[in-house]
Design an enzyme around this catalytic site. Structure first.
Site, PDB file in Angstrom:
ATOM      1  CG  HIS A 148      -2.338   1.649  -8.674  1.00  0.00           C
ATOM      2  ND1 HIS A 148      -2.910   1.061  -9.769  1.00  0.00           N
ATOM      3  CD2 HIS A 148      -0.999   1.506  -8.835  1.00  0.00           C
ATOM      4  CE1 HIS A 148      -1.966   0.567 -10.551  1.00  0.00           C
ATOM      5  NE2 HIS A 148      -0.798   0.834 -10.014  1.00  0.00           N
ATOM      6  CD  GLU A 213       1.292  -2.691  -4.584  1.00  0.00           C
ATOM      7  OE1 GLU A 213       0.939  -2.551  -5.765  1.00  0.00           O
ATOM      8  OE2 GLU A 213       2.230  -2.062  -4.069  1.00  0.00           O
TER       9      GLU A 213
END
Length: 360
Positions: A148, A213
């Site tokens: 990501h 995350e």
């Protein structure tokens, strides 16, 4: 003085929004909505090294736009994800999620697919004007990978990738002639539930900061001078309030440095409109070590898919924050280590707003 920023959307219809921020009157307004291919909304955008091109992660495509001025943006290329046949099909969830432009020759562009069929990174050469040219390499990660965010070291010799789905940090070496990548190392995250999403690297090249995350924490790593592989220091900092009773309701988003490299910012989103996200600020030492966590402030909303913080690139004073729960962009002033909101602009369009990039 007036400054300009661009921003995209998570969902169709595709558009690039150009804003004008006046740092004297402290006003922020939309001055241009540029229509782009409808099925190519840009969920992450970046400039080339001259700010003459915008590169976009555009759902099933990688795209580029010539920047003639802040309000004159011209689409010049779109390329499908070719690393696996399934990736570009309309019935798969694979989408282009992140794009990184090299600042040194040969000025290649590096893209990360996400969700399923995302075990490769896509490398593109560029034309003389900087527009995307051709897919010159699809370098392999692993079948379970979902990168990501990526960052180069200061010499652009080594590339570091945050593998959310594979719970890892990858190191690749860049060929200085071709710009193509070769694998150096894969390092597992400290905990099974961390899921690294973003990476930022100090200008000294000594420290890399890894945003987790699911772990909702920032991990501090040092870069080994010989191998150039990150080494975990066992230092972490919270990106949501410690001891909060519902940590699974949050997912951390991005981390980035201020213009001078003296400060580091990181954000977290919530999974519910009834809960706010958070923004953290850290003071960095000259070598890149974190001296202290300055604040952990609530953001106005959950942040939706976004809550992306974007410092300007000429001083430490101004930062942009975007939200796609309600659809807005805001400007904050960083002064005496306090963060204050100074301007706001609502954009009530589907999927607005993804990360903002500062043109001037």
């Amino acid at each position: 003085m007036k400054h300009h920023l661009m921003c995209g959307t998570w969902t169709p219809p595709g558009a690039i929004f150009t804003f004008e921020f006046d740092d004297v009157s402290l006003t922020l307004k939309l001055i241009k909505r540029t229509v782009i291919p409808e099925d190519e909304p840009i969920s992450w955008m970046t400039f080339d090294h001259l700010k003459k091109q915008i590169y976009g992660a555009s759902m099933k495509k990688w795209s580029s736009y010539t920047v003639n001025s802040p309000t004159d943006l011209v689409h010049n290329a779109s390329h499908a994800m070719l690393h696996q046949p399934e990736a570009s099909k309309g019935d798969t969830n694979t989408r282009a999620i992140f794009v990184l432009a090299a600042k040194q020759a040969p000025f290649n562009v590096y893209g990360n697919p996400f969700y399923d069929h995302a075990g490769y990174g896509n490398v593109f050469s560029v034309k003389e004007d900087g527009g995307l040219n051709e897919n010159i390499q699809n370098y392999e990660y692993s079948p379970e990978t979902g990168i990501h965010g990526m960052v180069f070291d200061p010499t652009e010799t080594y590339l570091y990738s945050a593998d959310l789905r594979g719970n890892s940090i990858w190191t690749h070496k860049k060929d200085q002639v071709t710009g193509q990548l070769s694998l150096v190392n894969r390092l597992k995250a400290p905990a099974l539930g961390d899921h690294p999403r973003w990476v930022a690297l100090h200008p000294s090249g000594n420290y890399i900061y890894v945003l987790m995350e699911a772990g909702n924490r920032l991990g501090v790593y040092v870069i080994d001078e010989q191998s150039h592989i990150p080494t975990f220091t066992h230092l972490t900092y919270p990106l949501i309030p410690p001891g909060i009773p519902n940590p699974k309701m949050y997912r951390s988003d991005v981390c980035t440095l201020s213009h001078t490299g003296k400060y580091l910012y990181a954000t977290a989103r919530s999974n519910s409109p009834s809960l706010t996200g958070y923004i953290a600020a850290f003071k960095l030492g000259r070598a890149g070590n974190i001296e202290r966590q300055i604040c952990l402030n609530p953001t106005p909303t959950s942040g939706g898919h976004s809550n992306a913080i974007s410092p300007c690139d000429w001083s430490d004073e101004w930062l942009a924050l975007t939200d796609d729960e309600q659809g807005w962009i805001e400007i904050y002033r960083w002064n005496d280590e306090f963060l204050g909101r100074v301007a706001h602009c609502d954009i009530k369009e589907p999927g607005f707003g993804m990360n903002a990039i500062w043109y001037d």
